[in-house]
Scaffold this active site. Structure first.
Site, short mmCIF file in Angstrom:
data_model
loop_
_atom_site.label_atom_id
_atom_site.label_comp_id
_atom_site.label_asym_id
_atom_site.label_seq_id
_atom_site.Cartn_x
_atom_site.Cartn_y
_atom_site.Cartn_z
N HIS A 145 43.59 26.91 30.06
CA HIS A 145 42.83 28.07 30.50
C HIS A 145 41.95 28.71 29.44
O HIS A 145 41.02 29.45 29.78
CB HIS A 145 43.80 29.14 31.03
N TYR B 211 47.48 42.46 39.70
CA TYR B 211 46.37 41.89 38.94
C TYR B 211 45.53 41.01 39.85
O TYR B 211 46.04 40.09 40.48
CB TYR B 211 46.91 41.07 37.77
N SER C 292 41.81 38.93 39.32
CA SER C 292 40.74 38.67 38.36
C SER C 292 39.38 38.84 39.02
O SER C 292 39.20 38.58 40.21
CB SER C 292 40.87 37.26 37.78
N THR D 202 35.99 37.43 32.34
CA THR D 202 36.76 37.95 33.47
C THR D 202 37.23 39.36 33.18
O THR D 202 37.30 39.79 32.02
CB THR D 202 37.98 37.04 33.76
#
Length: 752
Positions: free
Chosen positions: A470, A586, A588, A599
């Site tokens: 990532h 959360y 994004s 992001t």
């Protein structure tokens, strides 16, 4: 995902007796280094700037301008108003015979100056235009006169046929929000999940922060925003990803699935050959900048900086922090099969091997009878270990097996040829999808090189998947590549009637090179410990995939709602029914409207969402007669032009997912598959007594139907499909059989 994990682990240290922040030399040094890195990136992109920095003009436009000036001069016209004569006077006198040459040089210099000034003006004008964001706040289906004027001007100043990096010099920089707005929004976001007493204490701390520390910290950010390309992205990459010491597997990586209902060929080597060829075609187009930049509304470009590290990239572990190593080129892939590593060339005489030749090479690896060496089979488990541990072991490995390690880390990407099948099955569709997701997310803990930018996974029955690291980029970038790969390998390259890649083998190609690992004894115990930890982490993850086909994006649009808002409110309702409480959520959101943006976090558990959920759960309300409208929007990631969902509805990707952000929380991702289906990917920890991925999946389906039933168009869904127990489950899973013949953040709901 990784940023959610870091948010979970964050604990604020500010107290009401905290002191004022003073100027800090280390902070100023970090700001200086950030700017230095930005300028180095600009210099390293010199070739791209040379090709695209003149955008929206082109080198041909200079030639046209120069020719026009020469023509005017021939007609005894002076478009320079005397400037070219002054330039001629400044040029050396080479004699009378070179008088004409001085005139040509003067015209070329004047044309270059005028051309550069025009380009600079266009860049500034386009950057000013792209700084307008009023269109984001307008309701769907309506466009104000200022926005229409803005679109027309953007079209004029954008030019034709932009290349991938053409807009980079025109993108505005990400603005630094005011600290007062940041604190206000933070308090709004935590209010639904805190008691009155805890919220009052948090509000006191917030005011202390504003009084003592905020002004200087804000000055730091503003200073960095002036000096560096982006005030947050490089720190985000470093502190959220590269400084994390947690294992990458489950905690940071994410996965992407193949077509849900279709496997173009059952031959593992053939599917690998076409997929690798398609991926390298994408890399070729990327290197030549032939991939069109992503445009919102067909006009507003997004930043393309993250595309640079898709291929030839490895995250190298460090004791304190990792770093990203990116090579300019690589002409081989690293392949793992039955515990053995291979170096397989992808080019011959600098040209890409054909799909059939690649299939031949993969088949040679599958047919190789040689056994794995001791501990070689589980070597890759080290990449799933805590980063500090892996960094120390890698130092010894680099000394003892430098060539083999370089072959893996220097590969274009990693390929894992799994010995087991995967994907949707007729016998048990729900369980097979869950197992497929788990195999992509974690595998067996030792059959993925988690440091590579991505691992292409090819199962024994021809099913594909990706496991993506990532830190180098966010999901829309790898998603763009994956959509191109699936569409190209299936619709453009295709397969012969016997399932092989089209074309002919190349018997002159050398055998793939078997990598030899000289593993010292002290590494053996480290591999065993890493494998044990990876298995524990893998076995503790509960993955569940929910393909919801009762309605999709088209129904939500008919309700005049944002599809993403619809899903988010349904997730809030489902989570409340599952846990009986609200939590920080959360979601994004990309910031690629700005230069080098990555992001940001949308905290979708708002007071309004909580009130909606309470009203839905209050049996005495008349809530079903009320309208719910929320003016937010979702930007689709799919390149819809690559897929014909009307004529080939089965050829759609089922998206991907990631691990839970908290030991007692969920990870939920979702994708709109065409207009009539939504697929959810849910994960949680089996060790938690508070979570159950399958239970939440059922709550999500119920919540979707309940929210849909608020609207008249959705009433028949609830009447037809409302059920309970096994009967309800049969209704929801039946379509699969037909198709096949508060912790800080205890929930992650991410649309990447």
């Amino acid at each position: 995902m990784a940023e959610a994990h870091q948010a979970v682990g964050f604990r604020p240290s500010l107290t009401s007796d905290g002191a004022e922040v003073e100027l800090s030399a280390p902070v100023l040094q970090e700001i200086y280094l950030s700017g230095l890195r930005s300028w180095k990136r600009h210099l390293s992109r010199f070739w791209n700037d040379f090709l695209t920095g003149v955008f929206p003009a082109s080198p041909l436009s200079w030639l046209f301008l120069f020719s026009a000036i020469q023509l005017a001069w021939f007609l005894q016209l002076d478009p320079s108003l005397g400037l070219m004569e002054k330039i001629k006077e400044l040029l050396p006198d080479w004699g009378g015979q070179h008088h004409g040459l001085r005139g040509v040089l003067a015209a070329a210099l004047f044309a270059s100056c005028l051309w550069g000034a025009l380009i600079f003006t266009l860049h500034v004008a386009l950057r000013l235009l792209l700084s307008y964001h009023g269109w984001l706040l307008e309701p769907h289906g309506a466009m104000s006169s200022p926005t229409k004027t803005w679109l027309a001007l953007v079209r004029i100043f954008s030019g034709r046929h932009p290349m991938l990096f053409s807009y980079q010099r025109s993108l505005p920089r990400q603005p630094v929000p005011s600290v007062q707005d940041t604190v206000r929004k933070y308090l709004e976001s935590v209010r639904p999940v805190l008691s009155d007493e805890d919220f009052d204490w948090t509000a006191v701390l917030a005011q202390e922060f504003l009084r003592l520390q905020a002004s200087l910290l804000q000055w730091y950010l503003r200073l960095k925003s002036w000096w560096a390309s982006n005030y947050v992205s490089d720190w985000w990459e470093e502190f959220v990803y590269l400084r994390s010491r947690n294992p990458l597997m489950v905690n940071s990586n994410y996965y992407m699935m193949d077509f849900l209902y279709v496997t173009p060929t059952p031959l593992q080597a053939a599917r690998a050959g076409n997929a690798v060829h398609a991926l390298l075609l994408y890399r070729h187009r990327l290197n030549r900048q032939e991939i069109p930049p992503t445009l919102l509304m067909g006009m507003r470009p997004l930043c393309s900086a993250q595309y640079e590290k898709i291929f030839n990239t490895t995250r190298i572990p460090g004791v304190q922090k990792d770093y990203i190593r990116h090579l300019h080129d690589s002409q081989h892939v690293a392949v793992f099969h039955r515990g053995r590593f291979f170096r397989m060339g992808t080019h011959s005489r600098n040209s890409l091997l054909s799909p059939r030749a690649l299939e031949q090479q993969f088949q040679r690896i599958l047919d190789d009878p040689s056994p794995a060496c001791p501990h070689e089979e589980h070597l890759a488990a080290l990449t799933a270990a805590p980063r500090g541990t892996w960094a120390q072991v890698r130092t010894s490995l680099k000394t003892q097996a430098a060539e083999a390690l370089e072959a893996v880390e220097g590969a274009a990407f990693f390929v894992s040829l799994d010995a087991e099948p995967a994907g949707l099955t007729r016998e048990d569709p729900a369980a097979s999808l869950d197992a497929y997701a788990h195999a992509l997310l974690a595998g067996r803990g030792h059959d993925r090189w988690f440091d590579k930018s991505f691992t292409l996974i090819v199962f024994s029955n021809g099913k594909l998947g990706l496991s993506v690291e990532h830190s180098w980029a966010d999901c829309p970038i790898s998603g763009h590549m994956w959509e191109f790969t699936l569409a190209t390998e299936c619709f453009q390259l295709g397969y012969s009637t016997d399932g092989h890649c089209k074309g002919h083998p190349d018997p002159t190609l050398p055998q793939p090179q078997r990598l030899q690992w000289d593993l010292p004894d002290q590494i053996h115990s480290s591999i065993s410990l890493a494998l044990r930890g990876a298995k524990i982490l893998s076995e503790n993850v509960d993955c569940h995939v929910v393909p919801f086909s009762l309605f999709g994006k088209s129904f939500i649009r008919r309700c005049h709602l944002s599809s993403d808002s619809f899903i988010q409110i349904a997730l809030q309702l489902a989570h409340f029914r599952d846990r009986g409480q609200f939590c920080l959520t959360y979601e994004s959101a990309m910031t690629r409207l700005f230069l080098e943006g990555r992001t940001e976090t949308v905290r979708s558990c708002t007071r309004e969402a909580c009130n909606f959920v309470r009203a839905m759960e209050d049996k005495e309300k008349t809530v079903h007669s009320e309208q719910w409208q929320l003016s937010t929007s979702q930007i689709p990631v799919q390149q819809m032009h690559l897929f014909d969902v009307h004529n080939y509805p089965d050829y759609v990707s089922s998206g991907g997912g990631f691990g839970p952000a908290d030991d007692h929380g969920y990870g939920v991702s979702y994708i709109f598959m065409g207009d009539g289906m939504i697929t959810f990917h849910i994960s949680s920890k089996k060790s938690s007594t508070k979570t159950d991925s399958h239970r939440l999946g059922q709550h999500i389906e119920d919540a979707l139907l309940d929210v849909a039933s608020l609207f008249q168009a959705g009433q028949h869904f609830k009447r037809r499909f409302r059920g309970s127990g096994k009967e309800n489950s049969r209704h929801r899973c039946g379509f699969l059989s037909r198709q096949t013949g508060v912790s800080k953040a205890s929930m992650t709901s991410t649309n990447f």
